[in-house]
Design an enzyme around this catalytic site. Structure first.
Site, mmCIF file in Angstrom:
data_model
loop_
_atom_site.group_PDB
_atom_site.id
_atom_site.type_symbol
_atom_site.label_atom_id
_atom_site.label_comp_id
_atom_site.label_asym_id
_atom_site.label_seq_id
_atom_site.Cartn_x
_atom_site.Cartn_y
_atom_site.Cartn_z
ATOM 1 C CD GLU A 71 -7.067 7.316 1.643
ATOM 2 O OE1 GLU A 71 -5.917 7.771 1.643
ATOM 3 O OE2 GLU A 71 -7.757 7.229 0.612
ATOM 4 C CG ASP A 110 -12.431 13.161 0.018
ATOM 5 O OD1 ASP A 110 -12.323 11.942 -0.176
ATOM 6 O OD2 ASP A 110 -11.698 14.007 -0.520
#
Length: 504
Positions: free
Chosen positions: A187, A32
């Site tokens: 997302e 991420d």
């Protein structure tokens, strides 16, 4: 003719850029990624899930060579992790810089939700958490003309609101702005402004094989947003990349260098031993061509490739525990009195929690970052009491780890064994009784698919205790969002002294 020339330019750009690219730039469990530029430096952060300290932060001058300069969440008041596992804790962070202040916004899943912290120096100190109203994971910030906007994904929808950048107070109602192209789990939203458009980059498909990056844009930050006609703008879930070792590409963040060049940092994992990955989701970087008024083209439209040697780790790194670097982590928050420096040793006082019971265990470890590696420690286990254990672990998740165990039986005898915990299956090798409490312990890869565990009184004459197929400690088998960690631990009521951890 103009289209042909543009194609040639893009192809040439891609060939030159790929020749200069290192990938993964930050190997091992570093998922991420989010990146920002301040002056001539880039700063990048990763998610950290159940580990403390949280959110490692890296610095680079060229998006290729990275050095960890600390961890954003390094105080216990910033990072509650009660009950956190490889499924919970700190999810995807975003780092941004505005008007002399660095911002990091993220989600603590299971312990509070969305919050942000601020600092005037990326090395810290960072503030206490500023908790936020809008939920959904993967929050991000966008600053413009004195306004601070927040995006995240409650209810599988990218939602936008304005917040007070100092207090975190939500100033406007949350408004849905995009639901993606139809892939599951929209997302990881980030907003950028270029050529009069607000561009919204998100991830879809889940952080597995179907992961992909998609984009939309609008003349107004509140929408409506129009999807890119070439979505996804990057994925390895395609025929051209179906045989690549690199899979699960997604969750990216765009940044422009001082020289005007664009880059994207994103996560992916490397299959090892078939369709399995145990090193975790890693940070990759690729060049981006973003023509005026157009859509970004990642890596000339070509898949990513494994290339070069990352400088985010040292090929040989020996830690004596007198000076523990920022790469070392605890599972959940450490209980301070369990970690004591005694001479040149780090004394681990046993916890009643085992690695499997996952309740603030006594543990210190670092990420496994290479397919081929050797990790060695030296321990004096004389301080163990009856029923205690201490040793070295290759830890993927609380119910997925392999441990070299030194234990003391009720009659006082010491033994060495290897124990595998694979979900509900637990296998222990026959115990080997030892006379000397001082032992070298080693974990090494025989080949990328096979991991061996050794012990001995002599560093140069160690005996094999057992081994395991690496896929058995993969995310596909034992689960979780993290990667393999090499660590030392102690359980029970006594203590053990560890003198170093050598990683090569």
């Amino acid at each position: 003719m103009r289209k042909i020339k543009m194609t040639i330019v893009l192809a040439t750009f891609a060939i030159i850029a790929m020749a200069q690219t290192i990938n993964p730039v930050i190997p091992g469990f570093h998922p991420d990624p989010s990146v920002c530029r301040v002056g001539d430096k880039f700063y990048l952060v990763n998610s950290s899930f159940q580990y403390f300290p949280g959110v490692p932060i890296f610095e680079s001058a060229d998006m290729q060579h990275w050095t960890q300069i600390g961890n954003v969440l390094d105080r216990q008041t910033q990072l509650p992790l009660k009950g956190a596992s490889s499924w919970l804790g700190i999810y995807a962070p975003t780092i941004r810089y505005n008007d002399g202040v660095y911002y990091m916004i993220t989600t603590n899943v299971g312990n509070g939700g969305n919050f942000m912290v601020t600092a005037h120096d990326p090395r810290g100190p960072w503030s206490e958490p500023i908790w936020l109203k809008q939920q959904g994971i993967d929050p991000s910030l966008y600053f413009e003309n004195g306004h601070c906007y927040m995006v995240s994904n409650p209810d599988n929808t990218i939602m936008l609101c304005e917040i007070d950048s100092k207090t975190g107070e939500q100033l406007t109602e949350s408004k849905p702005i995009w639901r993606g192209t139809g892939g599951r789990y929209p997302e990881g939203p980030h907003i950028y402004k270029k050529d009069g458009y607000y561009y919204l980059l998100i991830s879809e498909g889940g952080t597995e094989l179907a992961h992909k990056l998609t984009m939309a844009r609008s003349k107004s930050i509140y929408g409506p947003y129009e999807g890119c006609p070439d979505n996804p703008i990057f994925t390895h879930c395609c025929m051209e990349a179906q045989t690549s070792q690199i899979q699960g590409t997604g969750h990216g963040d765009l940044v422009q260098g001082a020289d005007g060049k664009w880059w994207i940092a994103f996560l992916a994992f490397r299959f090892i031993g078939g369709s399995y990955h145990h090193l975790g989701r890693e940070t990759f970087v690729l060049p981006v061509e973003w023509p005026e008024g157009g859509w970004p083209v990642v890596n000339g439209g070509k898949p990513a490739e494994v290339a070069g040697q990352s400088t985010a780790i040292a090929n040989s790194c020996s830690t004596t525990f007198m000076n523990i670097g920022p790469e070392f982590m605890h599972i959940q928050q450490p209980v301070a009195e369990r970690y004591e420096h005694v001479g040149t040793a780090l004394r681990l006082h046993c916890s009643l929690s085992t690695l499997t019971s996952n309740d603030y265990p006594t543990f210190l470890g670092r990420r496994m970052q290479n397919e081929l590696m050797t990790a060695t420690t030296f321990v004096d286990a004389e301080g163990l009491q009856a029923g205690d254990e201490a040793g070295m672990t290759l830890y993927q998740i609380h119910d997925g780890h392999s441990d070299i165990v030194i234990g003391r039986e009720e009659d006082g005898r010491l033994y060495v064994t290897l124990r595998h915990t694979i979900k509900s299956l637990v296998k222990e090798e026959p115990r080997k009784y030892i006379d000397n409490a001082k032992q070298f312990l080693r974990i090494q890869t025989v080949n990328p698919e096979r991991i061996s565990f050794l012990s001995g009184e002599n560093l140069y004459d160690m005996r094999l205790i057992g081994d395991i197929d690496a896929p058995l400690l993969s995310t596909e088998v034992v689960g979780g969002f993290t990667g393999a960690i090499i660590g030392i631990y102690a359980t029970g009521r006594g203590y053990s002294d560890f003198y170093y951890l050598d990683y090569r």
